[in-house]
Design a protein around this motif. Sequence first.
Motif, PDB file in Angstrom:
ATOM      1  N   GLN A  56       0.828  -1.204   0.000  1.00  0.00           N
ATOM      2  CA  GLN A  56       0.000   0.000   0.000  1.00  0.00           C
ATOM      3  C   GLN A  56       0.867   1.262   0.000  1.00  0.00           C
ATOM      4  O   GLN A  56       0.512   2.266  -0.616  1.00  0.00           O
ATOM      5  N   LEU A  59       1.881   1.879  -3.480  1.00  0.00           N
ATOM      6  CA  LEU A  59       0.749   2.390  -4.248  1.00  0.00           C
ATOM      7  C   LEU A  59       0.502   3.866  -3.955  1.00  0.00           C
ATOM      8  O   LEU A  59       0.169   4.642  -4.861  1.00  0.00           O
ATOM      9  N   SER A  60       0.698   4.279  -2.705  1.00  0.00           N
ATOM     10  CA  SER A  60       0.541   5.692  -2.349  1.00  0.00           C
ATOM     11  C   SER A  60       1.584   6.546  -3.062  1.00  0.00           C
ATOM     12  O   SER A  60       1.274   7.628  -3.577  1.00  0.00           O
ATOM     13  N   LYS A  61       2.815   6.058  -3.109  1.00  0.00           N
ATOM     14  CA  LYS A  61       3.876   6.781  -3.819  1.00  0.00           C
ATOM     15  C   LYS A  61       3.559   6.869  -5.309  1.00  0.00           C
ATOM     16  O   LYS A  61       3.783   7.897  -5.942  1.00  0.00           O
ATOM     17  N   ALA A  62       3.028   5.788  -5.860  1.00  0.00           N
ATOM     18  CA  ALA A  62       2.667   5.778  -7.281  1.00  0.00           C
ATOM     19  C   ALA A  62       1.570   6.799  -7.555  1.00  0.00           C
ATOM     20  O   ALA A  62       1.603   7.517  -8.556  1.00  0.00           O
ATOM     21  N   GLU A  63       0.591   6.877  -6.654  1.00  0.00           N
ATOM     22  CA  GLU A  63      -0.497   7.840  -6.818  1.00  0.00           C
ATOM     23  C   GLU A  63       0.025   9.268  -6.751  1.00  0.00           C
ATOM     24  O   GLU A  63      -0.372  10.123  -7.542  1.00  0.00           O
ATOM     25  N   GLU A  64       0.949   9.532  -5.810  1.00  0.00           N
ATOM     26  CA  GLU A  64       1.530  10.871  -5.683  1.00  0.00           C
ATOM     27  C   GLU A  64       2.291  11.268  -6.939  1.00  0.00           C
ATOM     28  O   GLU A  64       2.192  12.398  -7.403  1.00  0.00           O
ATOM     29  N   GLY A  67      -0.542   9.971 -10.281  1.00  0.00           N
ATOM     30  CA  GLY A  67      -1.984  10.161 -10.247  1.00  0.00           C
ATOM     31  C   GLY A  67      -2.667   8.958 -10.873  1.00  0.00           C
ATOM     32  O   GLY A  67      -2.259   7.828 -10.641  1.00  0.00           O
ATOM     33  N   PHE A  68      -3.661   9.211 -11.675  1.00  0.00           N
ATOM     34  CA  PHE A  68      -4.363   8.104 -12.322  1.00  0.00           C
ATOM     35  C   PHE A  68      -4.096   8.070 -13.819  1.00  0.00           C
ATOM     36  O   PHE A  68      -4.749   7.358 -14.559  1.00  0.00           O
ATOM     37  N   HIS A  70      -1.575   6.863 -16.238  1.00  0.00           N
ATOM     38  CA  HIS A  70      -0.397   6.007 -16.380  1.00  0.00           C
ATOM     39  C   HIS A  70      -0.027   5.881 -17.851  1.00  0.00           C
ATOM     40  O   HIS A  70      -0.780   5.317 -18.637  1.00  0.00           O
ATOM     41  N   LEU A  75      -0.736  -0.063 -14.045  1.00  0.00           N
ATOM     42  CA  LEU A  75      -0.258   0.427 -12.764  1.00  0.00           C
ATOM     43  C   LEU A  75       1.263   0.561 -12.816  1.00  0.00           C
ATOM     44  O   LEU A  75       1.969  -0.401 -13.107  1.00  0.00           O
TER      45      LEU A  75
END
Length: 93
Positions: A56, A59-64, A67-68, A70, A75
């Motif tokens: 998780q 995933l938070s780092k990826a979102e930062e 974003g959405f 890609h 992912l």
Amino acid sequence: MMAIRLPRFLQAKQNLLRGSSPARDVRKGYVAVYVGEEEKKRFVIPVSHLNQPSFQELLSKAEEEFGFDHQMGGLTIPCREDMFIDLTSRLNA
């Protein structure tokens, strides 16, 4: 810094890459992710990994960072490949 045992690391890398095929097929219960800081590499992991606290964080780092939106079409996780393989090998243990 965390030490990585080379035989375990190589075995985990082979297992993760085994799920990858030229047709980009992903078996039921698995998800394809792209990992890397510069050059992205495709891995296929069990969906169950997505709920693990350590995963998780990734995933938070990826979102930062992404974003959405890609660029890879999936992912994307912005971390070193060796760190990702070490994490997933511990989750598989």
